[in-house]
Motif scaffolding. Structure first.
Motif, PDB file in Angstrom:
ATOM      1  N   TYR A  48      19.941   5.218 -55.226  1.00  0.00           N
ATOM      2  CA  TYR A  48      21.288   5.772 -55.182  1.00  0.00           C
ATOM      3  C   TYR A  48      21.668   6.397 -53.848  1.00  0.00           C
ATOM      4  N   TYR A  49      20.713   6.457 -52.921  1.00  0.00           N
ATOM      5  CA  TYR A  49      21.058   6.952 -51.588  1.00  0.00           C
ATOM      6  C   TYR A  49      21.863   5.887 -50.854  1.00  0.00           C
ATOM      7  N   SER A  50      22.858   6.317 -50.092  1.00  0.00           N
ATOM      8  CA  SER A  50      23.709   5.325 -49.455  1.00  0.00           C
ATOM      9  C   SER A  50      23.929   5.546 -47.973  1.00  0.00           C
ATOM     10  N   GLY A  51      23.950   6.769 -47.509  1.00  0.00           N
ATOM     11  CA  GLY A  51      24.296   7.022 -46.112  1.00  0.00           C
ATOM     12  C   GLY A  51      23.117   7.522 -45.317  1.00  0.00           C
ATOM     13  N   ALA A  52      23.316   8.639 -44.650  1.00  0.00           N
ATOM     14  CA  ALA A  52      22.217   9.240 -43.902  1.00  0.00           C
ATOM     15  C   ALA A  52      21.207   9.826 -44.889  1.00  0.00           C
ATOM     16  N   VAL A  53      19.957   9.753 -44.523  1.00  0.00           N
ATOM     17  CA  VAL A  53      18.909  10.365 -45.321  1.00  0.00           C
ATOM     18  C   VAL A  53      18.019  11.145 -44.365  1.00  0.00           C
ATOM     19  N   PHE A  54      17.404  12.184 -44.856  1.00  0.00           N
ATOM     20  CA  PHE A  54      16.540  12.947 -43.946  1.00  0.00           C
ATOM     21  C   PHE A  54      15.382  13.591 -44.686  1.00  0.00           C
ATOM     22  N   GLU A  55      14.338  13.841 -43.925  1.00  0.00           N
ATOM     23  CA  GLU A  55      13.173  14.534 -44.454  1.00  0.00           C
ATOM     24  C   GLU A  55      12.715  15.519 -43.395  1.00  0.00           C
ATOM     25  N   ILE A  56      12.139  16.616 -43.846  1.00  0.00           N
ATOM     26  CA  ILE A  56      11.632  17.612 -42.903  1.00  0.00           C
ATOM     27  C   ILE A  56      10.156  17.854 -43.210  1.00  0.00           C
ATOM     28  N   TYR A  57       9.360  17.791 -42.170  1.00  0.00           N
ATOM     29  CA  TYR A  57       7.917  17.987 -42.320  1.00  0.00           C
ATOM     30  C   TYR A  57       7.502  19.255 -41.598  1.00  0.00           C
ATOM     31  N   ALA A  58       6.515  19.921 -42.153  1.00  0.00           N
ATOM     32  CA  ALA A  58       6.026  21.143 -41.526  1.00  0.00           C
ATOM     33  C   ALA A  58       4.526  21.057 -41.331  1.00  0.00           C
ATOM     34  N   GLN A  59       4.029  21.836 -40.392  1.00  0.00           N
ATOM     35  CA  GLN A  59       2.588  21.884 -40.126  1.00  0.00           C
ATOM     36  C   GLN A  59       1.915  22.866 -41.077  1.00  0.00           C
ATOM     37  N   GLY A  60       0.619  22.703 -41.232  1.00  0.00           N
ATOM     38  CA  GLY A  60      -0.163  23.694 -41.962  1.00  0.00           C
ATOM     39  C   GLY A  60      -0.129  23.542 -43.469  1.00  0.00           C
ATOM     40  N   LEU A  61       0.195  22.369 -43.961  1.00  0.00           N
ATOM     41  CA  LEU A  61       0.345  22.212 -45.397  1.00  0.00           C
ATOM     42  C   LEU A  61      -0.585  21.173 -46.015  1.00  0.00           C
ATOM     43  N   GLY A  62      -1.543  20.658 -45.259  1.00  0.00           N
ATOM     44  CA  GLY A  62      -2.414  19.654 -45.856  1.00  0.00           C
ATOM     45  C   GLY A  62      -1.665  18.369 -46.136  1.00  0.00           C
ATOM     46  N   ALA A  63      -2.017  17.727 -47.229  1.00  0.00           N
ATOM     47  CA  ALA A  63      -1.453  16.414 -47.508  1.00  0.00           C
ATOM     48  C   ALA A  63       0.026  16.474 -47.893  1.00  0.00           C
ATOM     49  N   GLN A  64       0.435  17.612 -48.456  1.00  0.00           N
ATOM     50  CA  GLN A  64       1.815  17.715 -48.923  1.00  0.00           C
ATOM     51  C   GLN A  64       2.661  18.433 -47.873  1.00  0.00           C
ATOM     52  N   ARG A  65       3.016  17.705 -46.829  1.00  0.00           N
ATOM     53  CA  ARG A  65       3.664  18.408 -45.730  1.00  0.00           C
ATOM     54  C   ARG A  65       5.179  18.257 -45.685  1.00  0.00           C
ATOM     55  N   GLN A  66       5.744  17.464 -46.589  1.00  0.00           N
ATOM     56  CA  GLN A  66       7.194  17.380 -46.599  1.00  0.00           C
ATOM     57  C   GLN A  66       7.758  18.597 -47.331  1.00  0.00           C
ATOM     58  N   VAL A  67       8.624  19.335 -46.659  1.00  0.00           N
ATOM     59  CA  VAL A  67       9.171  20.528 -47.293  1.00  0.00           C
ATOM     60  C   VAL A  67      10.622  20.344 -47.712  1.00  0.00           C
ATOM     61  N   CYS A  68      11.245  19.258 -47.260  1.00  0.00           N
ATOM     62  CA  CYS A  68      12.649  19.074 -47.581  1.00  0.00           C
ATOM     63  C   CYS A  68      13.000  17.595 -47.517  1.00  0.00           C
ATOM     64  N   GLY A  69      13.876  17.170 -48.418  1.00  0.00           N
ATOM     65  CA  GLY A  69      14.338  15.797 -48.382  1.00  0.00           C
ATOM     66  C   GLY A  69      15.737  15.725 -48.955  1.00  0.00           C
ATOM     67  N   GLY A  70      16.540  14.823 -48.385  1.00  0.00           N
ATOM     68  CA  GLY A  70      17.887  14.718 -48.928  1.00  0.00           C
ATOM     69  C   GLY A  70      18.669  13.618 -48.251  1.00  0.00           C
ATOM     70  N   GLY A  71      19.963  13.610 -48.540  1.00  0.00           N
ATOM     71  CA  GLY A  71      20.813  12.588 -47.957  1.00  0.00           C
ATOM     72  C   GLY A  71      22.103  12.479 -48.732  1.00  0.00           C
ATOM     73  N   THR A  72      22.794  11.374 -48.465  1.00  0.00           N
ATOM     74  CA  THR A  72      24.056  11.131 -49.156  1.00  0.00           C
ATOM     75  C   THR A  72      23.827  10.117 -50.261  1.00  0.00           C
ATOM     76  N   TYR A  73      24.374  10.397 -51.431  1.00  0.00           N
ATOM     77  CA  TYR A  73      24.190   9.456 -52.526  1.00  0.00           C
ATOM     78  C   TYR A  73      25.415   9.379 -53.416  1.00  0.00           C
ATOM     79  N   GLU A  74      25.383   8.319 -54.229  1.00  0.00           N
ATOM     80  CA  GLU A  74      26.471   8.091 -55.184  1.00  0.00           C
ATOM     81  C   GLU A  74      25.848   8.275 -56.558  1.00  0.00           C
ATOM     82  N   LEU A  75      25.975   9.454 -57.087  1.00  0.00           N
ATOM     83  CA  LEU A  75      25.243   9.732 -58.307  1.00  0.00           C
ATOM     84  C   LEU A  75      26.149  10.097 -59.472  1.00  0.00           C
ATOM     85  N   ALA A  76      27.366  10.530 -59.169  1.00  0.00           N
ATOM     86  CA  ALA A  76      28.231  11.034 -60.229  1.00  0.00           C
ATOM     87  C   ALA A  76      28.479   9.972 -61.302  1.00  0.00           C
TER      88      ALA A  76
END
Length: 446
Positions: free
Chosen positions: A294-322
């Motif tokens: 359902y994502y359609s436009g820009a998408v983004f993810e944010i990664y941080a240091q110091g978190l081991g294998a689970q380093r993505q702290v944020c994800g999002g984008g534009t979607y058509e979900l309604a």
RNA sequence: GCCGGGAUAGGGUAGUGGUCAUCCUGAGGGACUGUGGAUCCCUCGAGCUGGGUUCGAAUCCCGGUCCCGGCCCCA
């Protein structure tokens, strides 16, 4: 043996609970400055809400149950679907855009590991109904500022599905989701093989996802132009197909309900431009495709240091979900932050202040209670409930880290002046209650 | 679902197939019913769980639970 916590859940002792509250408050302040309003949805929902959005595959990780009326319910595994459900039900006719934020616990039956729990907290925003580039830039910049407010430095990667999907439109529909998956999983060799097999190597997909940073944009523009030129030579068969998809509305987002892909590289270019205007430090990265349909436009993810294998702290984008939940199609842009992961690395500056200890001799307890009540109007105050003597109360105050003690006994009651003791230096002053409040108030302003 | 490492008072730990299971810290009380975190004394408090081997298991073996890390997955 005492009863244990269920697996993957946590207790938060006062220090940690304080830290979490402080971090949340810091991010909440940013949200308020950006005009986002908090909403809240139920902890459990109809199971269908989640299977509709994510497909049946998520069932095994959902805490679901039948209630006493036989309804199929589920502890929410995420918050986007409930928020969109709420939007469709109650906010569709509210003025646009809607700037919403949420914070809540979510539940997934998964194997716990570092930064992953069965009960975890998500904080997120939805900007519903805005124009794409403006919304995208705002939301990404907002995520950046929120992380900054808790001292987390993340690496922001921004991709654009308009282009990736346009390329995929030249590929048979049955292959698309597999290819998206390979991109997402960074399975480069398998992807290469697959593209060669279906004679799609010339479309530039491999090259595109390897491009990183500012140069990627220029090259992406060229790829987009090639695509457009090809397209003008003959209409593709996929247009009609997309239209029929849009009509079905209620299919699961994971099972092939792909949103229509508009190329619109100019829009992505504007998002990039605006992001720069916001002063956000980011990397263009077409490899970010966020598994879902359902994502359609820009998408983004944010990664941080110091978190081991689970380093993505944020994800999002534009979607058509309604429309998936029965509403009018509206594009919305949003993100979710993994609050627990952020807490692992957050720098929370706010410090907890131990309260003022009101120390009294047993013969004036009644008066002490009255004084404590007045002090609490302005200052955090505690008084002994253990029946301790004066010396023991002071000892307890010291052990609790108190900075100040107010001492009251017969002579203070008679004179109307209380004794304020500075616990660090041991100096004492005889002051009225009002003077004490005035003296200490500044100490307790966070 | 898979792989590896763990589990001894509230927290941190030591040790042994065989008397009352260490030590530190903590908490409560006292020495000290108008002045401190020191000191001393007293008190509280433990071998995850179920089974097996054994004369005897907290110790050895197996299952389970939970924790830590990784794989898979990650809406």
């Amino acid at each position: 043996m005492t009863i244990q916590r269920p697996r993957g859940t946590r207790d938060f002792l006062p220090d940690e609970a304080w830290r979490r509250t402080a971090a949340r408050r810091a991010m909440q302040e940013v949200l308020e400055r950006w005009g986002y309003r908090e909403i809240a949805t139920p902890t459990f929902e109809h199971l269908e809400l989640f299977t509709q959005k994510c497909g049946e595959a998520v069932l095994e990780e959902i805490y679901s149950f039948k209630d006493k009326g036989g309804r199929d319910l589920a502890l929410r595994p995420e918050l986007t679907a409930p928020v969109m459900r709420m939007y469709v039900a109650e906010l569709q006719n509210a003025p646009k855009p809607q700037r919403l934020s949420y914070f809540g616990n979510c539940f997934r039956y998964e194997r716990p590991q570092k930064g992953r729990f069965r009960e975890f907290w998500q904080l997120g925003v939805e900007l519903i109904g805005g124009a794409k580039p403006d919304s995208e830039a705002e939301v990404i910049a907002l995520a950046d500022r929120m992380l900054e407010s808790v001292g987390v430095k993340g690496e922001i990667h921004v991709g654009y599905l308009g282009l990736v999907r346009s390329i995929l439109d030249r590929i048979g529909a049955e292959r698309r989701s597999a290819i998206m998956r390979m991109i997402d999983k960074k399975e480069r060799d398998a992807l290469k093989e697959c593209l060669e097999e279906i004679d799609a190597s010339h479309l530039g997909l491999l090259e595109l996802i390897d491009l990183k940073g500012r140069e990627a944009l220029g090259r992406a523009m060229e790829i987009a132009n090639d695509l457009r030129n090809e397209e003008s030579m003959g209409p593709t068969a996929f247009v009609a197909e997309e239209a029929s998809h849009a009509g079905t509305g209620r299919a699961s987002a994971r099972t092939g309900r792909s949103v229509s892909a508009e190329l619109r590289m100019d829009e992505f270019g504007r998002t990039v431009e605006l992001l720069e205007a916001y002063g956000v430090d980011f990397t263009i990265d077409f490899e970010i495709v966020r598994g879902l349909e359902y994502y359609s436009g820009a998408v983004f993810e944010i990664y941080a240091q110091g978190l081991g294998a689970q380093r993505q702290v944020c994800g999002g984008g534009t979607y058509e979900l309604a429309s998936l939940f029965g509403g009018k199609e509206t594009s919305s842009t949003g993100f979710g932050l993994g609050f627990d992961r952020i807490m692992e690395i957050a720098q929370v500056e706010e410090r907890w202040q131990p309260p003022v200890f009101l120390i009294y001799t047993p013969d004036v307890k009644v008066e002490a209670v009255k004084i404590a009540t007045e002090l609490r109007e302005a200052l955090p105050t505690v008084l002994d409930v253990m029946g301790r003597g004066l010396g023991a109360q002071l000892k307890a105050a010291a052990a609790a880290g108190a900075k100040f003690a107010v001492i009251v006994g017969r002579s203070e009651i008679d004179s109307g002046r209380l004794t304020l003791r500075d616990m660090a230096s041991g100096t004492q002053e005889s002051l009225t209650l009002a003077e004490i409040v005035q003296r200490l108030r500044a100490q307790f302003q966070n």
